[in-house]
Design a protein around this motif. Structure first.
Motif, mmCIF file in Angstrom:
data_model
loop_
_atom_site.group_PDB
_atom_site.id
_atom_site.type_symbol
_atom_site.label_atom_id
_atom_site.label_comp_id
_atom_site.label_asym_id
_atom_site.label_seq_id
_atom_site.Cartn_x
_atom_site.Cartn_y
_atom_site.Cartn_z
ATOM 1 N N ASN A 189 0.793 -1.227 0.000
ATOM 2 C CA ASN A 189 0.000 0.000 0.000
ATOM 3 C C ASN A 189 0.827 1.278 0.000
ATOM 4 O O ASN A 189 0.374 2.321 -0.490
ATOM 5 C CB ASN A 189 -0.899 0.039 1.258
ATOM 6 C CG ASN A 189 -2.253 -0.578 1.044
ATOM 7 O OD1 ASN A 189 -2.843 -0.434 -0.020
ATOM 8 N ND2 ASN A 189 -2.763 -1.249 2.068
ATOM 9 N N GLU B 10 1.555 3.756 -3.242
ATOM 10 C CA GLU B 10 0.394 4.488 -3.769
ATOM 11 C C GLU B 10 -0.096 5.531 -2.778
ATOM 12 O O GLU B 10 -0.544 6.616 -3.172
ATOM 13 C CB GLU B 10 -0.730 3.521 -4.128
ATOM 14 C CG GLU B 10 -0.441 2.665 -5.350
ATOM 15 C CD GLU B 10 -1.632 1.818 -5.749
ATOM 16 O OE1 GLU B 10 -2.755 2.100 -5.287
ATOM 17 O OE2 GLU B 10 -1.441 0.861 -6.526
ATOM 18 N N ASP C 153 -3.787 2.558 3.725
ATOM 19 C CA ASP C 153 -4.801 2.058 2.788
ATOM 20 C C ASP C 153 -5.734 3.161 2.291
ATOM 21 O O ASP C 153 -6.803 2.876 1.738
ATOM 22 C CB ASP C 153 -5.605 0.916 3.416
ATOM 23 C CG ASP C 153 -6.339 1.311 4.693
ATOM 24 O OD1 ASP C 153 -6.248 2.496 5.104
ATOM 25 O OD2 ASP C 153 -7.004 0.438 5.289
ATOM 26 N N ARG D 282 -6.125 6.962 0.022
ATOM 27 C CA ARG D 282 -5.544 7.709 -1.089
ATOM 28 C C ARG D 282 -6.191 9.092 -1.161
ATOM 29 O O ARG D 282 -7.417 9.227 -1.095
ATOM 30 C CB ARG D 282 -5.789 7.001 -2.440
ATOM 31 C CG ARG D 282 -5.407 5.526 -2.459
ATOM 32 C CD ARG D 282 -3.918 5.305 -2.486
ATOM 33 N NE ARG D 282 -3.611 3.875 -2.526
ATOM 34 C CZ ARG D 282 -3.306 3.146 -1.458
ATOM 35 N NH1 ARG D 282 -3.256 3.704 -0.261
ATOM 36 N NH2 ARG D 282 -3.040 1.854 -1.593
ATOM 37 N N ASN E 81 -15.451 4.652 1.267
ATOM 38 C CA ASN E 81 -14.916 3.345 1.642
ATOM 39 C C ASN E 81 -15.132 2.275 0.568
ATOM 40 O O ASN E 81 -16.136 2.277 -0.148
ATOM 41 C CB ASN E 81 -15.550 2.888 2.957
ATOM 42 C CG ASN E 81 -15.145 3.781 4.109
ATOM 43 O OD1 ASN E 81 -13.961 3.997 4.362
ATOM 44 N ND2 ASN E 81 -16.120 4.336 4.816
ATOM 45 N N HIS E 82 -14.169 1.367 0.509
ATOM 46 C CA HIS E 82 -14.223 0.223 -0.409
ATOM 47 C C HIS E 82 -13.925 -1.053 0.375
ATOM 48 O O HIS E 82 -13.085 -1.045 1.280
ATOM 49 C CB HIS E 82 -13.192 0.366 -1.530
ATOM 50 C CG HIS E 82 -13.434 1.537 -2.430
ATOM 51 N ND1 HIS E 82 -13.274 2.850 -2.006
ATOM 52 C CD2 HIS E 82 -13.819 1.593 -3.732
ATOM 53 C CE1 HIS E 82 -13.547 3.674 -3.012
ATOM 54 N NE2 HIS E 82 -13.874 2.940 -4.061
ATOM 55 N N GLN F 254 -12.761 -4.998 -0.378
ATOM 56 C CA GLN F 254 -12.173 -5.806 -1.442
ATOM 57 C C GLN F 254 -12.122 -4.998 -2.749
ATOM 58 O O GLN F 254 -12.397 -5.503 -3.826
ATOM 59 C CB GLN F 254 -12.956 -7.108 -1.635
ATOM 60 C CG GLN F 254 -12.865 -8.028 -0.413
ATOM 61 C CD GLN F 254 -13.652 -9.315 -0.578
ATOM 62 O OE1 GLN F 254 -14.794 -9.298 -1.029
ATOM 63 N NE2 GLN F 254 -13.042 -10.427 -0.212
ATOM 64 N N HIS F 255 -11.770 -3.707 -2.604
ATOM 65 C CA HIS F 255 -11.620 -2.760 -3.715
ATOM 66 C C HIS F 255 -12.922 -2.495 -4.456
ATOM 67 O O HIS F 255 -12.908 -1.987 -5.583
ATOM 68 C CB HIS F 255 -10.528 -3.223 -4.680
ATOM 69 C CG HIS F 255 -9.149 -2.976 -4.145
ATOM 70 N ND1 HIS F 255 -8.370 -1.920 -4.539
ATOM 71 C CD2 HIS F 255 -8.421 -3.647 -3.204
ATOM 72 C CE1 HIS F 255 -7.217 -1.945 -3.893
ATOM 73 N NE2 HIS F 255 -7.225 -2.981 -3.070
ATOM 74 N N LYS F 256 -14.061 -2.798 -3.841
ATOM 75 C CA LYS F 256 -15.360 -2.477 -4.421
ATOM 76 C C LYS F 256 -16.032 -1.407 -3.562
ATOM 77 O O LYS F 256 -16.012 -1.486 -2.335
ATOM 78 C CB LYS F 256 -16.248 -3.729 -4.491
ATOM 79 C CG LYS F 256 -15.688 -4.803 -5.419
ATOM 80 C CD LYS F 256 -16.567 -6.043 -5.411
ATOM 81 C CE LYS F 256 -15.985 -7.131 -6.318
ATOM 82 N NZ LYS F 256 -16.812 -8.373 -6.274
ATOM 83 N N TYR G 37 -9.433 2.105 0.981
ATOM 84 C CA TYR G 37 -9.525 0.697 0.590
ATOM 85 C C TYR G 37 -9.353 -0.147 1.852
ATOM 86 O O TYR G 37 -8.286 -0.685 2.125
ATOM 87 C CB TYR G 37 -8.468 0.386 -0.466
ATOM 88 C CG TYR G 37 -8.698 1.192 -1.722
ATOM 89 C CD1 TYR G 37 -9.679 0.816 -2.638
ATOM 90 C CD2 TYR G 37 -7.970 2.357 -1.970
ATOM 91 C CE1 TYR G 37 -9.926 1.560 -3.775
ATOM 92 C CE2 TYR G 37 -8.212 3.114 -3.113
ATOM 93 C CZ TYR G 37 -9.186 2.718 -4.011
ATOM 94 O OH TYR G 37 -9.432 3.468 -5.132
ATOM 95 N N GLU H 85 -9.169 -5.998 2.380
ATOM 96 C CA GLU H 85 -8.943 -6.718 1.130
ATOM 97 C C GLU H 85 -9.486 -8.139 1.169
ATOM 98 O O GLU H 85 -9.750 -8.734 0.125
ATOM 99 C CB GLU H 85 -7.455 -6.738 0.809
ATOM 100 C CG GLU H 85 -6.878 -5.345 0.552
ATOM 101 C CD GLU H 85 -5.412 -5.379 0.193
ATOM 102 O OE1 GLU H 85 -4.854 -6.492 0.086
ATOM 103 O OE2 GLU H 85 -4.818 -4.297 0.016
#
Length: 253
Positions: free
Chosen positions: A16, A19, A83, A85, A112-113, A115-117, A164, A167
């Motif tokens: 992480n 990024e 985690d 950005r 918020n996400h 599992q990147h969704k 994110y 995960e």
């Protein structure tokens, strides 16, 4: 010209950290407080020009954040988790408000996400976090859910931050188990005691209703139900663990 120190608490965040740092284009310095990482967190951060300080957190997130503030060289501090950005529009806004000379404690909406969704409702619905403030007089108090304390009026920024958060389900459940243990210990130390009917039966039921219905978790479909149900389980577990601490204390008398 006011400058900004970006503060990041990290432990094994090699996947992480690049990024995260790259997203903070406004940073005049980046300080990583590293909790004994065993991966490449330190090497990656230093390759990007960050200053890395190793310090064991020992579960005290607030104490670690206060230490991070003490290491800042500049007039403003910005907290970001590994985690998270900053969006380009948020970076622009941060630089503008700092250079305006107006001293506030600035809050940012976090999208918020899981599992990147994207998750838009329920327990992971967008939340506001205080992240940008003048360095002088700022500190963090609290062990489980720390609170940033500053000497200024609060104000909200218009641009958003991406988070994110988890995960995998294993990561999520491990965190919920850790948080419920810390919450139970904190409640016990503060003299709170568990009422089984109220705290183990009714509170979890209301927690589910609040997240799934009132906060519209049902609009996220299956993931909304699962997150709301697990939030109810977390609520129950922190009181189950509090009851366990009470029982242990009674047996040791």
């Amino acid at each position: 010209m006011s400058r900004i120190s970006v503060l990041i608490l990290a432990k094994n965040e090699a996947h992480n950290i690049r990024e995260c740092i790259d997203s903070c284009s406004f940073a005049d310095e980046v300080i990583i407080i590293d909790d004994s990482s065993t991966d490449d967190t330190r090497a990656i951060a230093e390759s990007l020009g960050a200053r890395v300080i190793e310090r064991n957190m020992n579960g005290d997130w607030g104490g670690q954040q206060t230490f991070a503030i003490s290491q800042a060289s500049h007039e403003w501090i910005f907290f970001i988790d590994a985690d998270e950005r900053c969006t380009p529009s948020l970076c622009t806004e941060i630089r503008q408000v700092v250079q305006s000379g107006e001293q506030y404690g600035y809050w940012i909406k976090r999208i918020n996400h899981f599992q990147h969704k994207l998750v838009q409702y329920g327990p992971l619905s967008p939340d506001w976090v205080c992240r940008l403030m003048p360095t002088k007089g700022s500190y963090v108090e609290g062990f489980v859910h720390p609170k940033i304390v500053h000497q200024h009026t609060d104000k909200k920024l218009s641009q958003t931050m991406l988070h994110y958060t988890y995960e995998t389900w294993e990561q999520y459940l491990r965190k919920m188990n850790q948080y419920s243990t810390l919450a139970a210990e904190k409640n016990y130390q503060e003299g709170k005691r568990c009422n089984v009917l109220l705290d183990v039966v009714l509170r979890p039921a209301f927690a589910f209703f609040k997240m799934y219905v009132l906060k519209k978790g049902f609009l996220d479909g299956a993931i909304g139900y699962m997150l709301s149900k697990n939030y109810a389980n977390y609520t129950m577990n922190k009181y189950v663990k509090l009851k366990y601490l009470q029982d242990q204390a009674s047996q040791n008398r």
